[in-house]
Design a protein around this motif. Structure first.
Motif, PDB file in Angstrom:
ATOM      1  N   LEU A 148      10.415   9.429  13.477  1.00 30.73           N
ATOM      2  CA  LEU A 148       9.916   7.906  12.925  1.00 30.73           C
ATOM      3  C   LEU A 148      10.774   6.481  12.942  1.00 30.73           C
ATOM      4  CD1 LEU A 148       9.191  10.114   9.169  1.00 30.73           C
ATOM      5  CD2 LEU A 148       7.021   9.236  10.838  1.00 30.73           C
ATOM      6  N   ALA A 149      11.968   6.585  12.947  1.00 30.30           N
ATOM      7  CA  ALA A 149      12.681   6.213  13.095  1.00 30.30           C
ATOM      8  C   ALA A 149      12.474   4.576  13.799  1.00 30.30           C
ATOM      9  CB  ALA A 149      14.431   6.234  12.847  1.00 30.30           C
ATOM     10  N   ASN A 150      12.787   5.136  14.931  1.00 31.22           N
ATOM     11  CA  ASN A 150      11.803   4.830  16.314  1.00 31.22           C
ATOM     12  C   ASN A 150      11.084   4.128  16.007  1.00 31.22           C
ATOM     13  OD1 ASN A 150      14.402   5.524  17.491  1.00 31.22           O
ATOM     14  ND2 ASN A 150      13.415   7.459  18.653  1.00 31.22           N
ATOM     15  N   LEU A 151      10.012   4.641  15.644  1.00 29.53           N
ATOM     16  CA  LEU A 151       8.263   3.948  15.444  1.00 29.53           C
ATOM     17  C   LEU A 151       8.380   2.835  14.774  1.00 29.53           C
ATOM     18  CD1 LEU A 151       5.650   3.760  16.669  1.00 29.53           C
ATOM     19  CD2 LEU A 151       4.741   5.026  15.042  1.00 29.53           C
ATOM     20  N   LEU A 185       8.889  -3.205  11.441  1.00 34.18           N
ATOM     21  CA  LEU A 185       9.092  -2.641   9.742  1.00 34.18           C
ATOM     22  C   LEU A 185      10.671  -2.191   9.418  1.00 34.18           C
ATOM     23  CD1 LEU A 185       6.956   0.195  10.393  1.00 34.18           C
ATOM     24  CD2 LEU A 185       5.753  -1.559  10.148  1.00 34.18           C
ATOM     25  N   ASN A 186      11.827  -2.323  10.469  1.00 33.13           N
ATOM     26  CA  ASN A 186      12.155  -2.799   9.564  1.00 33.13           C
ATOM     27  C   ASN A 186      13.051  -4.325   9.291  1.00 33.13           C
ATOM     28  OD1 ASN A 186      12.435   0.607   9.679  1.00 33.13           O
ATOM     29  ND2 ASN A 186      14.215  -0.074  11.785  1.00 33.13           N
ATOM     30  N   ALA A 187      12.324  -4.870   9.723  1.00 28.32           N
ATOM     31  CA  ALA A 187      12.503  -6.538   9.438  1.00 28.32           C
ATOM     32  C   ALA A 187      12.366  -7.310   8.092  1.00 28.32           C
ATOM     33  CB  ALA A 187      11.465  -7.276  10.912  1.00 28.32           C
ATOM     34  N   LEU A 217       0.701  -1.350   0.302  1.00 28.92           N
ATOM     35  CA  LEU A 217       0.013   0.492  -0.144  1.00 28.92           C
ATOM     36  C   LEU A 217       0.541   1.295  -0.376  1.00 28.92           C
ATOM     37  CD1 LEU A 217      -3.030  -1.320   2.713  1.00 28.92           C
ATOM     38  CD2 LEU A 217      -2.931  -0.445   0.625  1.00 28.92           C
ATOM     39  N   PRO A 218       0.504   2.690  -0.859  1.00 33.70           N
ATOM     40  CA  PRO A 218       1.279   3.565  -0.508  1.00 33.70           C
ATOM     41  C   PRO A 218       1.274   4.782   0.602  1.00 33.70           C
ATOM     42  CG  PRO A 218      -1.283   3.964  -2.222  1.00 33.70           C
ATOM     43  CD  PRO A 218      -0.488   2.583  -1.493  1.00 33.70           C
ATOM     44  N   GLY A 219       2.390   4.626   1.096  1.00 35.92           N
ATOM     45  CA  GLY A 219       2.717   5.996   1.989  1.00 35.92           C
ATOM     46  C   GLY A 219       3.239   5.163   3.411  1.00 35.92           C
ATOM     47  N   ASP A 220       3.443   5.985   4.161  1.00 34.33           N
ATOM     48  CA  ASP A 220       4.004   5.038   5.292  1.00 34.33           C
ATOM     49  C   ASP A 220       3.582   5.117   7.210  1.00 34.33           C
ATOM     50  OD1 ASP A 220       5.877   4.465   7.068  1.00 34.33           O
ATOM     51  OD2 ASP A 220       7.931   6.226   6.805  1.00 34.33           O
ATOM     52  N   VAL A 221       3.662   3.610   7.221  1.00 31.58           N
ATOM     53  CA  VAL A 221       2.752   3.440   8.257  1.00 31.58           C
ATOM     54  C   VAL A 221       3.059   4.351   9.922  1.00 31.58           C
ATOM     55  CG1 VAL A 221       1.974   1.935   9.968  1.00 31.58           C
ATOM     56  CG2 VAL A 221       2.276   1.186   7.357  1.00 31.58           C
ATOM     57  N   ALA A 222       3.924   4.481   9.802  1.00 28.48           N
ATOM     58  CA  ALA A 222       4.774   5.427  10.851  1.00 28.48           C
ATOM     59  C   ALA A 222       4.399   6.784  10.278  1.00 28.48           C
ATOM     60  CB  ALA A 222       6.366   5.062  11.250  1.00 28.48           C
ATOM     61  N   GLN A 223       4.643   7.212   9.738  1.00 28.60           N
ATOM     62  CA  GLN A 223       3.814   8.733   8.566  1.00 28.60           C
ATOM     63  C   GLN A 223       2.230   8.946   8.954  1.00 28.60           C
ATOM     64  OE1 GLN A 223       6.074  10.834   7.432  1.00 28.60           O
ATOM     65  NE2 GLN A 223       5.191  12.071   8.863  1.00 28.60           N
ATOM     66  N   ALA A 224       1.607   8.079   8.789  1.00 31.86           N
ATOM     67  CA  ALA A 224       0.261   7.885   9.332  1.00 31.86           C
ATOM     68  C   ALA A 224       0.346   8.153  10.552  1.00 31.86           C
ATOM     69  CB  ALA A 224      -0.012   7.080   8.582  1.00 31.86           C
ATOM     70  N   ILE A 225       0.998   7.675  11.938  1.00 35.53           N
ATOM     71  CA  ILE A 225       0.917   6.986  12.741  1.00 35.53           C
ATOM     72  C   ILE A 225       0.895   8.608  13.274  1.00 35.53           C
ATOM     73  CG2 ILE A 225       1.185   6.105  15.350  1.00 35.53           C
ATOM     74  CD1 ILE A 225       1.448   3.605  13.511  1.00 35.53           C
ATOM     75  N   LEU A 226       1.968   8.576  13.588  1.00 36.56           N
ATOM     76  CA  LEU A 226       2.655  10.593  14.040  1.00 36.56           C
ATOM     77  C   LEU A 226       2.532  11.921  13.117  1.00 36.56           C
ATOM     78  CD1 LEU A 226       6.209   8.893  14.581  1.00 36.56           C
ATOM     79  CD2 LEU A 226       4.317   9.218  16.511  1.00 36.56           C
ATOM     80  N   GLY A 227       2.669  11.672  11.654  1.00 36.27           N
ATOM     81  CA  GLY A 227       1.555  12.514  11.389  1.00 36.27           C
ATOM     82  C   GLY A 227       2.846  13.638  10.460  1.00 36.27           C
ATOM     83  N   GLN A 228       2.587  14.626   9.437  1.00 36.69           N
ATOM     84  CA  GLN A 228       3.540  15.434   9.168  1.00 36.69           C
ATOM     85  C   GLN A 228       4.379  15.174   9.276  1.00 36.69           C
ATOM     86  OE1 GLN A 228       3.690  14.637   5.491  1.00 36.69           O
ATOM     87  NE2 GLN A 228       1.307  13.512   5.702  1.00 36.69           N
ATOM     88  N   SER A 229       3.699  16.359  11.371  1.00 37.74           N
ATOM     89  CA  SER A 229       4.942  16.674  12.109  1.00 37.74           C
ATOM     90  C   SER A 229       6.124  16.350  12.530  1.00 37.74           C
ATOM     91  CB  SER A 229       4.504  17.680  12.838  1.00 37.74           C
ATOM     92  OG  SER A 229       3.226  17.506  13.507  1.00 37.74           O
ATOM     93  N   ALA A 230       5.656  15.077  12.396  1.00 38.87           N
ATOM     94  CA  ALA A 230       6.884  13.885  13.805  1.00 38.87           C
ATOM     95  C   ALA A 230       8.532  13.764  12.336  1.00 38.87           C
ATOM     96  CB  ALA A 230       6.478  13.050  12.532  1.00 38.87           C
ATOM     97  N   THR A 231       9.298  13.756  13.487  1.00 38.12           N
ATOM     98  CA  THR A 231      10.784  13.860  12.732  1.00 38.12           C
ATOM     99  C   THR A 231      11.607  12.766  12.313  1.00 38.12           C
ATOM    100  OG1 THR A 231      11.736  13.359  15.600  1.00 38.12           O
ATOM    101  CG2 THR A 231      10.848  15.854  14.977  1.00 38.12           C
TER     102      THR A 231
END
Length: 319
Positions: A52-55, A61-63, A34-48
């Protein structure tokens, strides 16, 4: 049950398990591309980038994808459907009440649709090519021509808005009195009934008419039996296998195809739950609901196949 029947039943069950396993792969793969980033969808566009890497690391998701699939499948086999990313709630716990609501709605729709379909199919055969047959077939064709969302909106307009007999939304909750719950599901159950009974009726009529051309039916007619008794005693018992298949397929559709109806009436079932979390890109919920729908559909098809096998007199009593 003889050895032939046991073998056929075992084959159907094994095929169903393999098919469900294959569908689980497709569901998992579909949610991963699916297009998009799960972490980005959870934390929002203002996430650092660091958050994002920690989430992503926290969610695994890195596995590699195949490791995540086997981890998910292992959890499913042990009853662990994961945790909803959007709310942090256990998916299995959240689904339990929703699944009950969907099954309750589909059950009462089936209780109405199946007898009506079979009875109207018998009447159409009894008076085939007459005005009753043409009327029933015409109404069935009209019913199948309209999609569920159109029927649903018509019901809302007339019964909720114009006549104000029922509420436009079907709100149910735990501990709700049975009478109030039945009133709440009246409109969505009617929409589902109108969506499936016509197909069952037409297939029942076609199956019985096909048997009516058999030699033993003609013999029964020559003996002077009434048309109704010929249909009831000779034609209908020999059409059980195809009728059972049609009924089971439509029951599977009632549960799996309930999504549109639940969204229209804001009914708190599996379909509404799925749509709500698709918009949030909540992958564990989408995977769990998709797999449950697939398991129900495949399970009912297996039951239909087994019932058709058992209902076949040639397999029950081989020479």
């Amino acid at each position: 049950m003889n050895s032939t029947l046991r073998t056929l039943v075992a084959e159907r069950i094994a095929l169903g398990v393999l098919l469900l396993l294959a569908i689980s792969v497709l569901i998992f793969a579909g949610t991963q591309i699916l297009p998009g980033d799960v972490a980005q969808a959870i934390l929002g566009q203002s996430a650092t980038p660091e958050s994002l890497a920690n989430l992503r690391e926290q969610l695994g998701l890195n596995a590699p994808a195949y490791l995540r699939y086997f981890h998910w499948l292992g959890g499913v086999l042990t009853g662990d459907l994961g945790t909803a990313m959007s709310s942090g709630q256990d998916v299995a716990t959240s689904i339990k009440g929703r699944l009950w609501n969907t099954l309750f709605l589909a059950f009462w729709a089936a209780i109405v649709a199946v007898p009506i379909a079979i009875i109207l199919g018998l009447i159409a055969v009894r008076y085939r090519d007459g005005w009753a047959d043409k009327l029933i077939s015409g109404l069935a064709l009209a019913s199948t021509s309209f999609p569920e969302f159109f029927i649903g909106y018509l019901l809302v307009y007339f019964f909720a808005v114009k006549w104000q007999i029922f509420a436009a939304t079907s709100t149910v909750y735990d501990g709700m009195p049975f009478g109030e719950r039945m009133q709440a599901i009246s409109l969505p159950a009617t929409a589902l009934t109108l969506g499936v009974f016509a197909h069952m009726m037409r297939m029942t009529r076609a199956a019985i008419l096909n048997v009516m051309q058999s030699a033993y039916v003609e013999t029964a007619e020559l003996k002077g039996l009434s048309a109704f008794n010929v249909i009831r005693k000779h034609a209908l018992p020999n059409t059980l296998a195809p009728v059972i298949n049609v009924v089971m397929l439509n029951l599977a559709y009632l549960i799996v195809g309930v999504v549109v109806v639940e969204v229209i009436f804001v009914y708190p079932g599996m379909g509404q739950y799925l749509v709500d979390h698709v918009t949030k890109r909540d992958v564990p919920v989408v995977q769990a609901v998709g797999l449950i729908f697939a398991a129900v559909y495949i399970g009912l098809n297996i039951i239909a196949d087994i019932a058709a096998i058992v209902a076949n007199p040639r397999l029950r009593n081989p020479k």
